[in-house]
Design a protein around this motif. Structure first.
Motif, PDB file in Angstrom:
ATOM      1  N   UNK A   1      23.533 -30.260  18.731  1.00  7.75           N
ATOM      2  CA  UNK A   1      23.090 -30.989  17.540  1.00  7.75           C
ATOM      3  C   UNK A   1      21.638 -30.668  17.207  1.00  7.75           C
ATOM      4  N   UNK A   2      20.806 -30.511  18.227  1.00  6.61           N
ATOM      5  CA  UNK A   2      19.403 -30.176  17.993  1.00  6.61           C
ATOM      6  C   UNK A   2      19.267 -28.788  17.379  1.00  6.61           C
ATOM      7  N   UNK A   3      20.008 -27.822  17.897  1.00  9.11           N
ATOM      8  CA  UNK A   3      19.951 -26.457  17.348  1.00  9.11           C
ATOM      9  C   UNK A   3      20.341 -26.466  15.871  1.00  9.11           C
ATOM     10  N   UNK A   4      21.393 -27.184  15.528  1.00  2.48           N
ATOM     11  CA  UNK A   4      21.814 -27.281  14.126  1.00  2.48           C
ATOM     12  C   UNK A   4      20.710 -27.923  13.290  1.00  2.48           C
ATOM     13  N   UNK A   5      20.116 -28.998  13.795  1.00  6.66           N
ATOM     14  CA  UNK A   5      19.042 -29.676  13.064  1.00  6.66           C
ATOM     15  C   UNK A   5      17.834 -28.762  12.878  1.00  6.66           C
ATOM     16  N   UNK A   6      17.480 -28.003  13.897  1.00  5.94           N
ATOM     17  CA  UNK A   6      16.349 -27.070  13.793  1.00  5.94           C
ATOM     18  C   UNK A   6      16.632 -26.026  12.728  1.00  5.94           C
ATOM     19  N   UNK A   7      17.834 -25.471  12.743  1.00  7.98           N
ATOM     20  CA  UNK A   7      18.181 -24.438  11.764  1.00  7.98           C
ATOM     21  C   UNK A   7      18.188 -24.996  10.343  1.00  7.98           C
TER      22      UNK A   7
ATOM     23  N   UNK B   1      18.717 -16.576  16.671  1.00 10.41           N
ATOM     24  CA  UNK B   1      19.495 -16.226  17.867  1.00 10.41           C
ATOM     25  C   UNK B   1      19.175 -17.152  19.044  1.00 10.41           C
ATOM     26  N   UNK B   2      19.616 -18.403  18.955  1.00 10.30           N
ATOM     27  CA  UNK B   2      19.293 -19.386  19.975  1.00 10.30           C
ATOM     28  C   UNK B   2      19.858 -19.047  21.350  1.00 10.30           C
ATOM     29  N   UNK B   3      20.858 -18.174  21.382  1.00 11.75           N
ATOM     30  CA  UNK B   3      21.389 -17.773  22.689  1.00 11.75           C
ATOM     31  C   UNK B   3      20.304 -17.102  23.536  1.00 11.75           C
TER      32      UNK B   3
ATOM     33  N   UNK C   1       9.617 -28.713  24.841  1.00 14.10           N
ATOM     34  CA  UNK C   1       9.336 -28.610  23.409  1.00 14.10           C
ATOM     35  C   UNK C   1       8.494 -27.360  23.146  1.00 14.10           C
ATOM     36  N   UNK C   2       7.538 -27.082  24.024  1.00 17.74           N
ATOM     37  CA  UNK C   2       6.690 -25.905  23.864  1.00 17.74           C
ATOM     38  C   UNK C   2       7.470 -24.596  23.936  1.00 17.74           C
ATOM     39  N   UNK C   3       8.454 -24.527  24.826  1.00 25.16           N
ATOM     40  CA  UNK C   3       9.270 -23.311  24.909  1.00 25.16           C
ATOM     41  C   UNK C   3      10.049 -23.091  23.613  1.00 25.16           C
ATOM     42  N   UNK C   4      10.572 -24.154  23.056  1.00 27.83           N
ATOM     43  CA  UNK C   4      11.302 -24.032  21.788  1.00 27.83           C
ATOM     44  C   UNK C   4      10.345 -23.632  20.674  1.00 27.83           C
ATOM     45  N   UNK C   5       9.172 -24.244  20.628  1.00 32.14           N
ATOM     46  CA  UNK C   5       8.171 -23.921  19.600  1.00 32.14           C
ATOM     47  C   UNK C   5       7.739 -22.459  19.705  1.00 32.14           C
ATOM     48  N   UNK C   6       7.518 -21.974  20.929  1.00 37.26           N
ATOM     49  CA  UNK C   6       7.133 -20.569  21.111  1.00 37.26           C
ATOM     50  C   UNK C   6       8.245 -19.641  20.637  1.00 37.26           C
ATOM     51  N   UNK C   7       9.481 -19.984  20.939  1.00 41.56           N
ATOM     52  CA  UNK C   7      10.626 -19.196  20.490  1.00 41.56           C
ATOM     53  C   UNK C   7      10.682 -19.146  18.967  1.00 41.56           C
ATOM     54  N   UNK C   8      10.518 -20.298  18.309  1.00 40.85           N
ATOM     55  CA  UNK C   8      10.568 -20.346  16.853  1.00 40.85           C
ATOM     56  C   UNK C   8       9.431 -19.528  16.234  1.00 40.85           C
TER      57      UNK C   8
ATOM     58  N   UNK D   1       9.835 -16.292  13.787  1.00 43.63           N
ATOM     59  CA  UNK D   1       9.214 -16.263  12.472  1.00 43.63           C
ATOM     60  C   UNK D   1       8.314 -15.042  12.298  1.00 43.63           C
ATOM     61  N   UNK D   2       7.695 -14.614  13.401  1.00 45.41           N
ATOM     62  CA  UNK D   2       6.798 -13.462  13.348  1.00 45.41           C
ATOM     63  C   UNK D   2       7.572 -12.160  13.226  1.00 45.41           C
ATOM     64  N   UNK D   3       8.854 -12.234  13.533  1.00 47.33           N
ATOM     65  CA  UNK D   3       9.703 -11.072  13.346  1.00 47.33           C
ATOM     66  C   UNK D   3       9.831 -10.246  14.548  1.00 47.33           C
TER      67      UNK D   3
END
Length: 95
Positions: free
Chosen positions: A50-56, A65-67, A82-89, A93-95
């Motif tokens: 549910x969180x992954x869907x909400x983030x997207x 590619x959340x996998x 939360x920091x690991x998810x933020x770093x991933x995002x 975004x940076x490509x």
């Protein structure tokens, strides 16, 4: 200009505060970069989906590619901060 990891951290904390508002524990004001989803917020497997869907839908407004975040060497990770998810995002975004 892509958002920074700190920008994503703020967005994730807001999202997670809304996400957990109906849970037994009030997490408002207690979340930080090092807050872990399972250990600190008592997430269950379905909550991650549910969180992954909400983030997207609410943060990225795109698929990601959340996998790559959720799996390591063919196995699901034990926990995420939360920091690991933020770093991933931010990296996405940076490509």
């Amino acid at each position: 200009m892509p958002l920074s990891s700190d920008d994503y951290t703020r967005q994730l904390i807001t999202l997670l505060e809304d996400f957990t508002q109906d849970w037994d524990h009030d997490y408002r004001g207690s979340m930080r970069r090092d807050t872990r989803l399972f250990a600190d917020l008592a997430f269950e497997s379905i909550d991650i989906i549910q969180l992954v869907v909400a983030i997207q839908e609410e943060v990225l407004r795109a698929k990601a590619p959340f996998e790559k975040l959720l799996m390591r060497e063919g196995r699901y990770v034990d926990d995420l901060s939360i920091g690991q998810i933020a770093d991933f995002l931010a990296a996405q975004a940076a490509g």
